[in-house]
Write an enzyme that holds these catalytic residues in place. Structure first.
Site, short mmCIF file in Angstrom:
data_model
loop_
_atom_site.label_atom_id
_atom_site.label_comp_id
_atom_site.label_asym_id
_atom_site.label_seq_id
_atom_site.Cartn_x
_atom_site.Cartn_y
_atom_site.Cartn_z
N GLU A 123 0.85 -1.25 0.19
CA GLU A 123 -0.09 -0.03 0.27
C GLU A 123 0.82 1.32 -0.10
O GLU A 123 0.11 2.42 0.34
CB GLU A 123 -1.04 -0.05 1.28
CG GLU A 123 -1.98 -1.17 1.70
CD GLU A 123 -3.07 -1.13 0.33
OE1 GLU A 123 -3.05 -0.51 -0.65
OE2 GLU A 123 -3.59 -2.24 0.35
N HIS A 146 -2.25 1.72 8.55
CA HIS A 146 -3.49 1.11 7.86
C HIS A 146 -3.59 -0.31 8.81
O HIS A 146 -2.68 -0.77 9.09
CB HIS A 146 -3.23 0.84 6.46
CG HIS A 146 -4.21 -0.25 5.90
ND1 HIS A 146 -5.60 -0.27 5.79
CD2 HIS A 146 -4.09 -1.42 5.23
CE1 HIS A 146 -6.05 -1.12 5.44
NE2 HIS A 146 -4.98 -1.76 5.01
N HIS A 148 -6.82 -3.66 10.00
CA HIS A 148 -8.09 -4.18 9.54
C HIS A 148 -8.80 -4.37 10.98
O HIS A 148 -9.30 -5.31 11.36
CB HIS A 148 -7.96 -5.51 9.00
CG HIS A 148 -6.99 -5.58 7.71
ND1 HIS A 148 -6.37 -6.82 7.17
CD2 HIS A 148 -6.84 -4.50 6.82
CE1 HIS A 148 -5.74 -6.38 5.90
NE2 HIS A 148 -5.98 -5.24 5.81
N GLU A 176 -16.24 10.73 24.34
CA GLU A 176 -14.98 11.25 23.80
C GLU A 176 -14.76 11.36 22.29
O GLU A 176 -13.98 12.20 21.91
CB GLU A 176 -14.07 10.51 24.54
CG GLU A 176 -13.73 9.02 23.86
CD GLU A 176 -12.45 8.59 24.17
OE1 GLU A 176 -11.53 9.10 24.95
OE2 GLU A 176 -12.15 7.49 23.92
N HIS A 217 -12.81 -3.54 4.43
CA HIS A 217 -11.22 -3.72 4.27
C HIS A 217 -10.71 -3.39 5.60
O HIS A 217 -10.09 -4.13 6.37
CB HIS A 217 -10.68 -3.22 3.36
CG HIS A 217 -9.29 -3.40 2.90
ND1 HIS A 217 -8.50 -3.50 1.83
CD2 HIS A 217 -8.40 -3.57 3.83
CE1 HIS A 217 -7.38 -3.67 1.98
NE2 HIS A 217 -7.13 -3.75 3.36
O1 2HA Z 1 -0.40 -5.11 3.83
O2 2HA Z 1 -3.45 -4.90 4.60
O3 2HA Z 1 -4.46 -3.72 2.39
C1 2HA Z 1 -1.55 -6.11 3.75
C2 2HA Z 1 -2.95 -5.06 3.32
C3 2HA Z 1 -3.22 -4.60 2.34
ZN ZN Z 2 -5.21 -4.08 4.28
#
Ligand code: 2HA
Ligand code: ZN
Length: 279
Positions: A123, A146, A148, A176, A217
């Protein structure tokens, strides 16, 4: 074991390596970063990198398919593509790396880590394009993260994806929230990850937001420090968790618009316009 650090400093004694290892392990423990899920990039000062790494010694050069002239000469520590957050703490050299964007902005130079020909996160386009936009609005910006995060992801299945409605619901879940993210969250449509297109769409949102949600995602969060970026994601995720717990139940009382306005006043923040109904 120490590889490529100056004066044989152990990798885990390098402060920015330690920060990456600690946070990735913590995020994996939360169940947010299964397998190779998630990625982090962190802008480093040249002077800080120079203390621990030989910046004259470029180990490898990796071309970029999305030139980033705006970041030329800048240093980052990044997670590696296909690498597991769980493993950074036991083997940082293989799972993360320090890179510099070349003077042309068309490649990155590996200065430490990413051993065995590993490459930066899949990414990287979203990360680099987001860094460019956040730096325009906040000179102290440093981190793109990033992950999940489970409940945020779950919420994107059952909640309207209009970002104003999404923000409003999150604000209503915990007292909050409006204080931590008065700028709200943004949401892009579902897209194939890892592409320059999703990078551009994410970065467009980063002009005005520190959080971008990728439906079904995960989430992107940004900040000036690891604590700030993580704290922001953690707060959104907590609100999403409360939503997932209460969504199928009868709601007997909630935080009202008037209370949200009072909160914003008390904490000196300005909620993004167009979400609360002012009396
Ligand atoms: O690194 O999370 O979006 C793997 C991921 C791709
Ligand atoms: Zn991801």
């Amino acid at each position: 074991m120490t590889i490529n650090t100056k004066n044989n400093v152990a990798a885990m004694d390098v402060p920015f390596v330690r920060e990456m290892a600690d946070i990735t392990y913590h995020m994996w423990n939360l169940g947010w970063d299964e397998r190779n899920g998630g990625n982090i990039s962190y802008i480093l000062d040249e002077s800080e990198v120079c203390k621990y790494m030989d910046t004259q010694n470029v180990i490898r050069t990796i071309p970029l398919s999305f030139p980033v002239n705006e970041l030329a000469g800048m240093y980052f520590i990044v997670t590696g593509s296909g690498k597991y957050f769980k493993n950074v703490i036991s083997d940082p050299e293989s799972n993360i790396g320090v890179i510099r964007v070349s003077t042309s902005g068309e490649s990155v130079e590996v200065l430490w880590g990413l051993s065995n020909n590993a490459v930066p996160t899949s990414e990287l386009a979203s990360h680099f394009m987001s860094h460019i936009e956040r730096l325009k609005v906040d000179k102290d910006h440093r981190i793109v993260m990033h992950t999940h995060s489970t409940n945020t992801l779950a919420m994107t299945f059952i909640h309207d994806l209009d970002e104003r409605l999404f923000t409003r619901t999150l604000w209503e879940m915990c007292t909050e929230c409006i204080v931590v993210f008065p700028d709200g969250v943004s949401v892009i449509p579902w897209m194939v990850p890892g592409s320059s297109e999703i990078g551009r769409e994410t970065a467009k949102k980063m002009k005005s937001h520190r959080v971008v949600i990728w439906p079904q995602h995960g989430i992107f969060g940004t900040g000036t420090t690891m604590d700030e970026a993580f704290g922001l994601i953690e707060t959104v995720e907590k609100a999403a968790q409360i939503y997932m717990l209460v969504a199928h139940h009868e709601i007997k009382q909630r935080i009202t618009d008037q209370q949200l306005i009072e909160l914003a006043k008390a904490f000196g923040v300005t909620p993004v316009a167009g979400i609360l109904r002012e009396k």
